[in-house]
Scaffold this motif. Structure first.
Motif, PDB file in Angstrom:
ATOM      1  N   THR A  66      -2.696   4.296  -0.396  1.00 22.49           N
ATOM      2  CA  THR A  66      -2.415   3.001   0.398  1.00 22.49           C
ATOM      3  C   THR A  66      -1.648   3.338   1.680  1.00 22.49           C
ATOM      4  O   THR A  66      -1.556   4.725   1.923  1.00 22.49           O
ATOM      5  N   GLY A  67      -1.151   2.456   2.254  1.00 24.11           N
ATOM      6  CA  GLY A  67      -0.575   2.430   3.731  1.00 24.11           C
ATOM      7  C   GLY A  67       0.704   3.716   3.155  1.00 24.11           C
ATOM      8  O   GLY A  67       1.088   4.449   4.263  1.00 24.11           O
ATOM      9  N   SER A  68       1.221   3.549   2.228  1.00 20.53           N
ATOM     10  CA  SER A  68       2.447   4.439   1.849  1.00 20.53           C
ATOM     11  C   SER A  68       1.916   5.899   1.967  1.00 20.53           C
ATOM     12  O   SER A  68       2.790   6.732   2.394  1.00 20.53           O
ATOM     13  N   MET A  71       1.954   6.954   5.713  1.00 25.84           N
ATOM     14  CA  MET A  71       3.386   7.277   6.029  1.00 25.84           C
ATOM     15  C   MET A  71       3.994   8.660   5.283  1.00 25.84           C
ATOM     16  O   MET A  71       4.367   9.275   6.071  1.00 25.84           O
ATOM     17  N   PHE A  93      10.198  -2.271   5.368  1.00 25.77           N
ATOM     18  CA  PHE A  93       9.229  -0.860   5.855  1.00 25.77           C
ATOM     19  C   PHE A  93       9.971   0.037   6.601  1.00 25.77           C
ATOM     20  O   PHE A  93       9.648   1.339   6.460  1.00 25.77           O
ATOM     21  N   ARG A  96      11.919   1.851   4.312  1.00 20.70           N
ATOM     22  CA  ARG A  96      11.145   2.826   3.547  1.00 20.70           C
ATOM     23  C   ARG A  96      11.081   4.306   4.110  1.00 20.70           C
ATOM     24  O   ARG A  96      10.886   5.303   3.627  1.00 20.70           O
ATOM     25  N   VAL A 139       8.579   0.935  13.159  1.00 21.57           N
ATOM     26  CA  VAL A 139       7.459   0.339  12.401  1.00 21.57           C
ATOM     27  C   VAL A 139       7.269  -0.599  13.492  1.00 21.57           C
ATOM     28  O   VAL A 139       7.896  -1.480  14.099  1.00 21.57           O
ATOM     29  N   ALA A 141       4.634  -3.156  13.421  1.00 20.99           N
ATOM     30  CA  ALA A 141       4.651  -4.370  12.847  1.00 20.99           C
ATOM     31  C   ALA A 141       5.429  -4.494  11.635  1.00 20.99           C
ATOM     32  O   ALA A 141       4.798  -4.195  10.596  1.00 20.99           O
ATOM     33  N   THR A 143       5.923  -5.877   8.625  1.00 21.97           N
ATOM     34  CA  THR A 143       5.434  -7.009   7.676  1.00 21.97           C
ATOM     35  C   THR A 143       6.292  -7.960   6.865  1.00 21.97           C
ATOM     36  O   THR A 143       6.180  -8.974   6.481  1.00 21.97           O
ATOM     37  N   ASP A 168       4.532   3.180  12.486  1.00 18.73           N
ATOM     38  CA  ASP A 168       3.816   2.558  11.433  1.00 18.73           C
ATOM     39  C   ASP A 168       3.044   1.634  12.118  1.00 18.73           C
ATOM     40  O   ASP A 168       3.594   0.587  12.577  1.00 18.73           O
ATOM     41  N   VAL A 170       0.707  -0.126   9.968  1.00 20.02           N
ATOM     42  CA  VAL A 170       0.117  -0.625   9.026  1.00 20.02           C
ATOM     43  C   VAL A 170      -0.402  -2.118   9.248  1.00 20.02           C
ATOM     44  O   VAL A 170      -1.561  -2.461   8.814  1.00 20.02           O
ATOM     45  N   THR A 171       0.493  -2.776   9.831  1.00 16.97           N
ATOM     46  CA  THR A 171       0.155  -4.513  10.000  1.00 16.97           C
ATOM     47  C   THR A 171      -0.529  -4.744  11.363  1.00 16.97           C
ATOM     48  O   THR A 171      -0.401  -5.811  12.044  1.00 16.97           O
ATOM     49  N   GLN A 193      -6.347  -2.075   4.323  1.00 16.34           N
ATOM     50  CA  GLN A 193      -6.672  -3.521   3.670  1.00 16.34           C
ATOM     51  C   GLN A 193      -5.810  -4.565   4.845  1.00 16.34           C
ATOM     52  O   GLN A 193      -5.865  -5.618   3.978  1.00 16.34           O
ATOM     53  N   LYS A 194      -5.660  -4.418   5.913  1.00 15.33           N
ATOM     54  CA  LYS A 194      -5.086  -5.496   6.511  1.00 15.33           C
ATOM     55  C   LYS A 194      -5.845  -6.008   7.831  1.00 15.33           C
ATOM     56  O   LYS A 194      -7.014  -6.507   7.623  1.00 15.33           O
TER      57      LYS A 194
HETATM   58  N1  PLP Z   1       4.658  -0.103   6.084  1.00 13.25           N
HETATM   59  C1  PLP Z   1       4.300  -1.545   6.360  1.00 13.25           C
HETATM   60  C2  PLP Z   1       4.581  -2.143   7.504  1.00 13.25           C
HETATM   61  C3  PLP Z   1       3.434  -2.181   5.429  1.00 13.25           C
HETATM   62  O1  PLP Z   1       3.232  -3.596   5.637  1.00 13.25           O
HETATM   63  C4  PLP Z   1       3.171  -1.664   4.002  1.00 13.25           C
HETATM   64  C5  PLP Z   1       2.710  -2.596   3.115  1.00 13.25           C
HETATM   65  O2  PLP Z   1       2.413  -3.961   3.272  1.00 13.25           O
HETATM   66  C6  PLP Z   1       3.373  -0.410   3.954  1.00 13.25           C
HETATM   67  C7  PLP Z   1       3.980   0.471   5.164  1.00 13.25           C
HETATM   68  C8  PLP Z   1       3.144   0.057   2.363  1.00 13.25           C
HETATM   69  O3  PLP Z   1       1.725   0.029   2.374  1.00 13.25           O
HETATM   70  P1  PLP Z   1       0.843   0.174   0.720  1.00 13.25           P
HETATM   71  O4  PLP Z   1       1.497  -1.155   0.401  1.00 13.25           O
HETATM   72  O5  PLP Z   1      -0.632  -0.137   1.303  1.00 13.25           O
HETATM   73  O6  PLP Z   1       1.439   1.394   0.368  1.00 13.25           O
END
Ligand code: PLP
Length: 361
Positions: A66-68, A71, A93, A96, A139, A141, A143, A168, A170-171, A193-194
């Motif tokens: 997934t997105g993580s 990262m 995030f 994270r 980051v 966007a 989220t 990042d 991801v969004t 998935q976004k």
């Molecule tokens: N970074 C951002 C900005 C996110 O919104 C998310 C998840 O929503 C992630 C990282 C982590 O992605 P994932 O939950 O797909 O591992």
């Protein structure tokens, strides 16, 4: 038991998947080294480079996870002992990302900002200039707050101080304007998935030539850029990638290009503004100031005295609509409404705001 009904996914992700993307998941199986799959992966690398607007010579592909995992792949190959990183933390995030940089051994200077506001690039600039600084991580966007951070101004200062910028996305990828070349971003990661509109399970990443040149010995086997490049480019076994996820992301990227990236960004923008207007009619407002808002993810203030969890439960049970809750310090204070990928439509704005109005009467 397998679900038998549709659910309208308007949370922070995953976003709804088009019928065409869904159908791609059931096409005939291929192995991870099958020529058909490898040809699709080659094409995907090019599509991802275009989606990121990555500079010539970049390595773009999708990490299994997934997105993580995106990262972690970026951090694991660019951060390590002896590296100094400045990390922007104005949301869940960002936190994270800062913690991942520390786990991989970098010395991290956090630039903390208020949750719900864009970071002040001057504050990040001061941290970079105070040095030493090899990496700046931000980051795009956020989220957790619905905020867009000023990555362009940050990367300009990073570049002027000879540091790499990690973003990042991801969004933002596929939903918000993002141009690694124009913005001088050195490495970025996202999710499937976004904004792109595929199921979760693959994380697009982009390493520009400048990032590739400065990579560190990678402590992780699974995320080692050299080994992943051996697989994606030189067809050497590394792991058993999921063919259906490749079909789905490839189909989603095809849809992105058929629509056109710019048209897709404009659709997200128009739908976001449609939501803001409809929320105003319900006396609901967004947390971030106007200029800092994402189009893909809307952080809606929960009015005083409203049971936010009861509203989400009503939407799910009565209207079959999922929206998200707040995270960390924003738990109980905001709802998060995602209008991303094929979910970014005015019809969905009408559905979710009608359901919210119904929940509150
Ligand atoms: N970074 C951002 C900005 C996110 O919104 C998310 C998840 O929503 C992630 C990282 C982590 O992605 P994932 O939950 O797909 O591992």
């Amino acid at each position: 038991m397998l679900p038998t009904t549709d659910r309208l996914l308007l949370g922070p992700g995953p976003s709804p998947v088009s019928k065409r993307v869904l159908a791609s998941l059931t096409t005939p199986m291929r192995s991870h080294l099958d020529p058909d799959l490898l040809a699709m992966m080659d094409d995907m690398r090019e599509r991802l480079a275009r989606a990121f607007h990555a500079p010539e010579g970049s390595l773009c592909f999708a990490v299994s996870g997934t997105g993580s995992s995106g990262m972690e792949a970026v951090v694991a190959n660019l951060a390590g002992p002896g590296k100094h990183a400045v990390a922007v933390v104005n949301g869940y995030f960002g936190d994270r990302l800062a913690s991942m940089l520390s786990r991989y051994g970098a010395t991290v200077t956090r630039v903390d900002g208020e949750w719900g506001k864009a970071i002040d690039p001057a504050a990040v600039g001061r941290a970079i200039e105070a040095g030493p600084c090899d990496l700046v991580a931000v980051v795009h966007a956020e989220t957790s707050t619905g905020v867009r951070n000023p990555i362009e101004a940050i990367s300009r200062t990073a570049r002027a101080n000879d540091a790499l910028t990690i973003v990042d996305a991801v969004t933002s990828l596929g939903a918000m304007p993002l141009d690694l070349t124009a913005a001088g971003i050195d490495a970025a990661y996202s999710c499937s998935q976004k904004g792109l509109g595929a199921p979760s399970g693959l994380a697009p990443v982009a390493f520009t030539p400048r990032a590739i040149e400065r990579r560190v010995p990678c402590r992780s086997f699974y995320f080692d850029l050299g080994l992943l490049e051996d697989y994606w480019v030189r067809r050497k076994y590394h792991h058993t990638i999921s063919a259906p996820l490749i079909y789905a992301l490839h189909t989603a990227l095809t849809e992105v290009e058929e629509e056109g990236l710019k048209s897709r960004w404009h659709r997200h923008e128009a739908v976001h503004h449609g939501l803001v207007e409809a929320l105003e009619r319900l006396s609901l407002s967004l947390l971030p100031p106007d200029a800092d808002r994402l189009w893909s993810l809307n952080a809606v203030r929960v009015p005083d005295g409203t049971d936010e969890a009861a509203v989400r439960k009503h939407l799910l049970q009565r209207h079959n609509i999922e929206i998200g809750a707040g995270l960390g310090p924003l738990a109980g204070k905001i709802w998060r409404i995602g209008l991303m990928g094929s979910g970014a439509t005015i019809e969905n704005v009408v559905r979710v705001t009608q359901a919210l109005g119904d929940a509150r009467t």
